[in-house]
Scaffold this active site. Structure first.
Site, PDB file in Angstrom:
ATOM      1  N   SER A   1       0.758  -1.291  -0.204  1.00  0.00           N
ATOM      2  CA  SER A   1       0.018   0.041  -0.055  1.00  0.00           C
ATOM      3  C   SER A   1       0.851   1.121   0.045  1.00  0.00           C
ATOM      4  CB  SER A   1      -0.874   0.104   1.482  1.00  0.00           C
ATOM      5  OG  SER A   1      -1.452   1.289   1.513  1.00  0.00           O
TER       6      SER A   1
ATOM      7  N   HIS B   1      -1.365  -1.679  -4.247  1.00  0.00           N
ATOM      8  CA  HIS B   1      -2.418  -1.175  -3.360  1.00  0.00           C
ATOM      9  C   HIS B   1      -2.555   0.294  -3.289  1.00  0.00           C
ATOM     10  CE1 HIS B   1      -5.983  -2.574  -0.782  1.00  0.00           C
ATOM     11  NE2 HIS B   1      -5.604  -1.485  -0.112  1.00  0.00           N
TER      12      HIS B   1
ATOM     13  N   ASP C   1      -5.038   3.047  -1.594  1.00  0.00           N
ATOM     14  CA  ASP C   1      -5.927   3.460  -0.950  1.00  0.00           C
ATOM     15  C   ASP C   1      -6.560   4.954  -1.010  1.00  0.00           C
ATOM     16  OD1 ASP C   1      -6.062   1.152   1.161  1.00  0.00           O
ATOM     17  OD2 ASP C   1      -4.106   1.567   1.411  1.00  0.00           O
TER      18      ASP C   1
ATOM     19  N   MET D   1      -9.326   7.648  -0.060  1.00  0.00           N
ATOM     20  CA  MET D   1     -10.218   7.725   1.131  1.00  0.00           C
ATOM     21  C   MET D   1     -10.673   9.381   1.075  1.00  0.00           C
ATOM     22  SD  MET D   1      -7.414   6.795   4.222  1.00  0.00           S
ATOM     23  CE  MET D   1      -6.588   5.167   4.078  1.00  0.00           C
TER      24      MET D   1
ATOM     25  N   HIS E   1      -8.350   0.273  -3.634  1.00  0.00           N
ATOM     26  CA  HIS E   1      -9.306  -0.097  -2.500  1.00  0.00           C
ATOM     27  C   HIS E   1     -10.030   1.408  -2.231  1.00  0.00           C
ATOM     28  CE1 HIS E   1      -9.563  -0.855   2.153  1.00  0.00           C
ATOM     29  NE2 HIS E   1     -10.711  -0.732   1.501  1.00  0.00           N
TER      30      HIS E   1
ATOM     31  N   MET F   1     -12.240   3.659  -0.229  1.00  0.00           N
ATOM     32  CA  MET F   1     -12.816   3.955   1.130  1.00  0.00           C
ATOM     33  C   MET F   1     -13.356   5.129   0.965  1.00  0.00           C
ATOM     34  SD  MET F   1      -9.626   2.684   3.061  1.00  0.00           S
ATOM     35  CE  MET F   1      -8.650   2.914   1.805  1.00  0.00           C
TER      36      MET F   1
ATOM     37  N   MET G   1     -11.037  -6.569   5.946  1.00  0.00           N
ATOM     38  CA  MET G   1     -10.280  -5.563   6.582  1.00  0.00           C
ATOM     39  C   MET G   1      -9.884  -6.070   8.029  1.00  0.00           C
ATOM     40  SD  MET G   1      -9.942  -2.908   4.695  1.00  0.00           S
ATOM     41  CE  MET G   1      -8.812  -2.145   6.013  1.00  0.00           C
TER      42      MET G   1
ATOM     43  N   ASP H   1      -6.232  -6.752   4.723  1.00  0.00           N
ATOM     44  CA  ASP H   1      -5.645  -5.318   4.596  1.00  0.00           C
ATOM     45  C   ASP H   1      -5.675  -5.023   6.130  1.00  0.00           C
ATOM     46  OD1 ASP H   1      -4.908  -2.819   4.089  1.00  0.00           O
ATOM     47  OD2 ASP H   1      -6.633  -2.281   2.869  1.00  0.00           O
ATOM     48  N   GLY H   2      -4.496  -4.457   6.596  1.00  0.00           N
ATOM     49  CA  GLY H   2      -4.086  -3.857   7.932  1.00  0.00           C
ATOM     50  C   GLY H   2      -3.532  -4.598   8.827  1.00  0.00           C
TER      51      GLY H   2
ATOM     52  N   SER I   1       3.194  -0.202   5.938  1.00  0.00           N
ATOM     53  CA  SER I   1       4.372   0.479   6.975  1.00  0.00           C
ATOM     54  C   SER I   1       5.225  -0.873   7.233  1.00  0.00           C
ATOM     55  CB  SER I   1       3.575   0.628   8.245  1.00  0.00           C
ATOM     56  OG  SER I   1       2.659   0.017   8.790  1.00  0.00           O
TER      57      SER I   1
HETATM   58  C1  DX5 Z   1      -6.281   1.238   5.787  1.00  0.00           C
HETATM   59  C2  DX5 Z   1      -5.632   0.773   4.590  1.00  0.00           C
HETATM   60  C3  DX5 Z   1      -4.374  -0.095   4.466  1.00  0.00           C
HETATM   61  C4  DX5 Z   1      -3.178   0.663   4.833  1.00  0.00           C
HETATM   62  C5  DX5 Z   1      -2.463  -0.437   5.643  1.00  0.00           C
HETATM   63  O1  DX5 Z   1      -7.328   1.970   5.937  1.00  0.00           O
HETATM   64  O2  DX5 Z   1      -6.881   0.446   3.536  1.00  0.00           O
HETATM   65  O3  DX5 Z   1      -4.265  -0.588   3.105  1.00  0.00           O
HETATM   66  O4  DX5 Z   1      -2.636   1.342   4.153  1.00  0.00           O
HETATM   67  O5  DX5 Z   1      -1.530  -0.168   6.260  1.00  0.00           O
HETATM   68  P1  DX5 Z   1      -0.709  -0.957   7.255  1.00  0.00           P
HETATM   69  O6  DX5 Z   1      -0.033  -2.279   6.265  1.00  0.00           O
HETATM   70  O7  DX5 Z   1       0.418  -0.004   7.752  1.00  0.00           O
HETATM   71  O8  DX5 Z   1      -1.648  -1.496   8.007  1.00  0.00           O
HETATM   72 ZN    ZN Z   2      -6.407  -0.768   1.455  1.00  0.00          ZN
END
Ligand code: DX5
Ligand code: ZN
Length: 225
Positions: A10, A35, A37, A39, A68, A70, A139, A175-176, A198
């Site tokens: 991500s 990936h 994200d 938002m 993804h 959101m 998630m 994911d997460g 991360s």
């Molecule tokens: C959270 C995202 C994830 C996030 C994952 O809302 O959908 O994709 O970037 O990050 P890590 O691997 O640090 O949990």
């Molecule tokens: Zn994600």
């Protein structure tokens, strides 16, 4: 059916000042998918980036763009994300009242359709749309931010989704909070696509990313059944 193990970094955790380079570097380091994200500050309490940024990144890698969303509503923006070069477009089951319509729209745009569910949403919401999706995203944190801790009961939900999928050609993504510790728990339960932000972008540059991608792959393979 054993589907290939795929690592999907991500870029939420990448250096936003040089995203094109980050995407190229992490691909060279062995990432399978990228990936993305998205938002909106409404469905989740954070704002990231949209189709214009994704479109600008598209020439920097041949890797699958795993988007993804959101965002709520998602439907008015699906075409923009398809045009931006996303290959898989995932909407949240909680983001709108017409999940089936969203999935049909994604497929009609020639893209793979995914559904994501939040930690508090039961796997049973997927039962009626199994023939309309190509990917299920469980998630394992509440969406909105990187760097959160893996929620252990996500493992049970992955196992439930794995059973529900049966022999259908559906990818099962988590994911997460994915790390070398949690990756094998997810793959043991049946996940075959691992998102990690991360854990992968903690270093900088191809050599660092290769180490983190490799260690995640190794840990994840160790948990596979
Ligand atoms: C959270 C995202 C994830 C996030 C994952 O809302 O959908 O994709 O970037 O990050 P890590 O691997 O640090 O949990
Ligand atoms: Zn994600």
């Amino acid at each position: 059916m054993t589907r290939p193990l795929l690592i999907a970094p991500s870029i939420l955790a990448a250096n936003f000042a040089k995203l094109g380079q980050e995407v190229a570097d992490v691909t060279e380091a062995g990432a399978d998918w990228i990936h993305l994200d998205v938002m909106d500050g409404h469905f989740v309490p954070n704002i990231s980036y949209g189709p214009a940024v994704i479109k600008a990144l598209r020439p920097h890698t041949k890797a699958v763009f795993d988007c993804h969303l959101m965002i709520s509503p998602a439907d008015p923006y699906l075409e923009a994300f398809a045009d931006a070069g996303c290959d898989v477009i995932t909407v949240h089951a909680e983001a709108g009242p017409h999940l089936h319509r969203s999935l049909q729209t994604i497929r009609s745009l020639g893209k793979k359709a995914g559904v994501s569910i939040n930690p508090a949403t039961p796997v049973s919401v997927l039962e009626t749309v199994l023939d309309d999706l190509d990917l299920i995203l469980i998630m394992s944190v509440n969406p909105g931010f990187g760097g959160q801790k893996f929620i252990p009961y996500a493992v049970d939900k992955i196992a439930q989704a794995h059973a529900l999928i049966g022999n259908r050609p559906i990818n099962l993504e988590v994911d997460g909070g994915i790390t070398v510790e949690t990756a094998p728990l997810a793959t043991k339960a049946g996940a075959n696509v691992l998102v990690a932000g991360s854990a992968i972008f903690k270093g900088e540059g191809v050599d660092d990313y290769r180490k983190t991608v490799d260690s995640l792959k190794k840990a994840a393979e160790g948990g596979r059944r």
